[in-house]
Design an enzyme around this catalytic site. Sequence first.
Site, PDB file in Angstrom:
ATOM      1  N   GLU A 409      -7.941   4.975   5.061  1.00 36.19           N
ATOM      2  CA  GLU A 409      -6.775   4.492   4.309  1.00 36.19           C
ATOM      3  C   GLU A 409      -7.153   3.487   3.228  1.00 36.19           C
ATOM      4  OE1 GLU A 409      -3.219   3.458   6.378  1.00 36.19           O
ATOM      5  OE2 GLU A 409      -3.250   5.239   7.647  1.00 36.19           O
ATOM      6  N   HIS A 690      -4.452  -1.935  12.820  1.00 34.64           N
ATOM      7  CA  HIS A 690      -5.372  -1.278  13.747  1.00 34.64           C
ATOM      8  C   HIS A 690      -6.430  -2.269  14.220  1.00 34.64           C
ATOM      9  CE1 HIS A 690      -4.631   3.214  13.142  1.00 34.64           C
ATOM     10  NE2 HIS A 690      -3.780   2.637  12.301  1.00 34.64           N
TER      11      HIS A 690
END
Length: 706
Positions: A409, A690
């Site tokens: 990402e 995350h």
Amino acid sequence: MVLHVTPYPSACLHFLDGLSWSLVFPCYWLLDRLLASCVATSLEKRQRSQDPCSFLTLCCVIAVPCYLILVLASLPFALLGFIIWAPLQAIRQPYLYTYSRPDKHQAEQGQAGIGEWRPQGRSFCFCSANVCLLPDALARFNNLSDTQRRARELGRRIRNGASRPQIKIYIDSPTNTSISAMSFSSVATGFRRTSSLDQRPDQTHTTNGPANTEECPIHPGATDCPVHHSSGDQGSSECPLHSEGTDCPLHPTGTHNSQDCPVHTAGEAPDCPMHSNGAQNGHQDCPMHGEGDPSKPTPDCPIHTSGVQISISAPEPDPQEEEAETGNHRPGEHSGGDTGSMTASRESLARYHSGDGGIGISSNNTLSHVPRTSVFKRPGRKRRHGDETFDHDISAFFPANLDFLALQEVFDHGATTRLRGQLHRYFPYVLSDVGRYGWKGCCSRFKFLNSGLLLASRYPILDARYECYPNGRGEDALAAKGVLFAKVHLGTSHQEQRVVGYLTSTHLHAIEGDAAVRCEQLDLLLQWGAEFRHSSSQPPEGEKVLEDLVAFDVVLGDLNFDNCSSEDKLEQQHALFTQYKDPCRLGPGEDKPWALGTLLDPSGLYDEEVSSPESLQKVMENEEGRKEYLVFPPSKSQCPGSQKGRKIPLKGNGRRIDYILYSDEGLQPDWKLDIEEFSFVTQLSGLTDHLSVAMRLAVSTGEEEP
């Protein structure tokens, strides 16, 4: 194969791309700011609720209509730029390979020595992290903002964590497994070098005194060491353990140096009693114990310690990092606004208290201010379950001497540039801007975002290949998600064979319920991986070269499914897990007890309890904390919405969707892979939703050191 060092094959095309983007960018930026003004993070909502007349609220009221007017004004220029930009994407290279040439200081410290492969093997450290560097408006849907600032801070934390000293603590105790299950009786083995970068010179760094002063490895920080006087002369012929003329067991035959001896740092002394079998187990002739019980350590014995050995190794300092730490920044660099990152991204060193064997915690978190090392004992930090053969922990810091980093990402172009600039201070080789835009090949829909993959390496990259998944659906189809393969050069054997490793970085389809899509993507990953390894191992036509020796084959990335959800059963049973091993997995649908979920609940990212790497680490070590801040598999009895405060039973330790897998197939017959440690890393607290995962893998060849 030639690596792509520029996005276009000609300078003219590169100029046209830059021109078109300069026309598109104002509209793109204004539209991003307009949407970002309409989507507030939980932190901004909290600030507004506390002060409705705050400056932030006033800015939003004024900015929204201004942005809207400017977007409409910039649309004609953006349309013209788009007409030029879109066709160029069909011939754009699928990735950008950048190499940061080491300066003179780095070259002198052994950067060029990577090509020397030690016969007994080597260990390598891998890390994978989803960093959510989307355009700011899209990142806000994950409760994150300020993508450009986060990109810079992400790079700083990663390189600061990876370049810190590597510390290993061994405690001889049958009841203690919280720090390491390994125990050593020999003092010397406690002070062995543990760096995975074997080409660097063996140096032990201390934190007190000048860099060229070595601290006593037997009594760290002590002023009354019976072996080393305050004069610091460790190899003196005037031995403090005996009077003149007596045969000293520490200085046999007048030789005062031994390569492995903690007292003698160079040369050879094969008869040194500190390394004889008897000395390691309580030698009867111990010069300090005398006729007492030699098996029991005493505070004054330089040979039989109290069971604690500390191993410290550090990579050579980066001159740029040294300048940053001393305040001598380069022109154009600003130190303001990020002073906390230095503290947040360095490991606190603990202090060992002798005497009663007490253990304490150092509150100082900055290496330059810690006078000596220390050990701290915390429940659940490192432990082994059953037949587990490696250490595992929840760490507030990235592993020291990190070799390979796979990020997902990394979508925003400006954030990519900032992040890459930070990473290049530690990783010489980077593959970034991976993927396609517009319409190209597998892209059935227009791709507004690339793959978001980035791969950084300490070792030279020999070959790379990117493939786009053709079956993306919904909003996921707007990004060119795919898989990046890389072949790295680890060294050259004594038979002039190259030793190489294969890395696979990927980000799978994210939409829940699309298990068939992810399984199809995993099928393609295995197929493309086999093709890449076959094609990259073929020698050029007309040339005869020796076959490469493969040291490892590792898969890293965000697979967007876990090993405990009933909805992910199809992916859990995929053939990927028959070809590659998951260190955290017992079998389909069952993780090991210590395995931790990696997906954080976005609504809690700004809570004070998880506001720093250390505090998030403590929360993750607590079962109730994990239930509060991790995302768990959905339950039929659970109502949609936030999971905070719910009392229903939760399965496992959260959704673990970030993976590091390895394969031992295709290795040499006598070669073996062993995991040394596995970590769940909290150092990116507040910057992404995350947890990062890291693994250190040892490659042994079965040969002895010559």
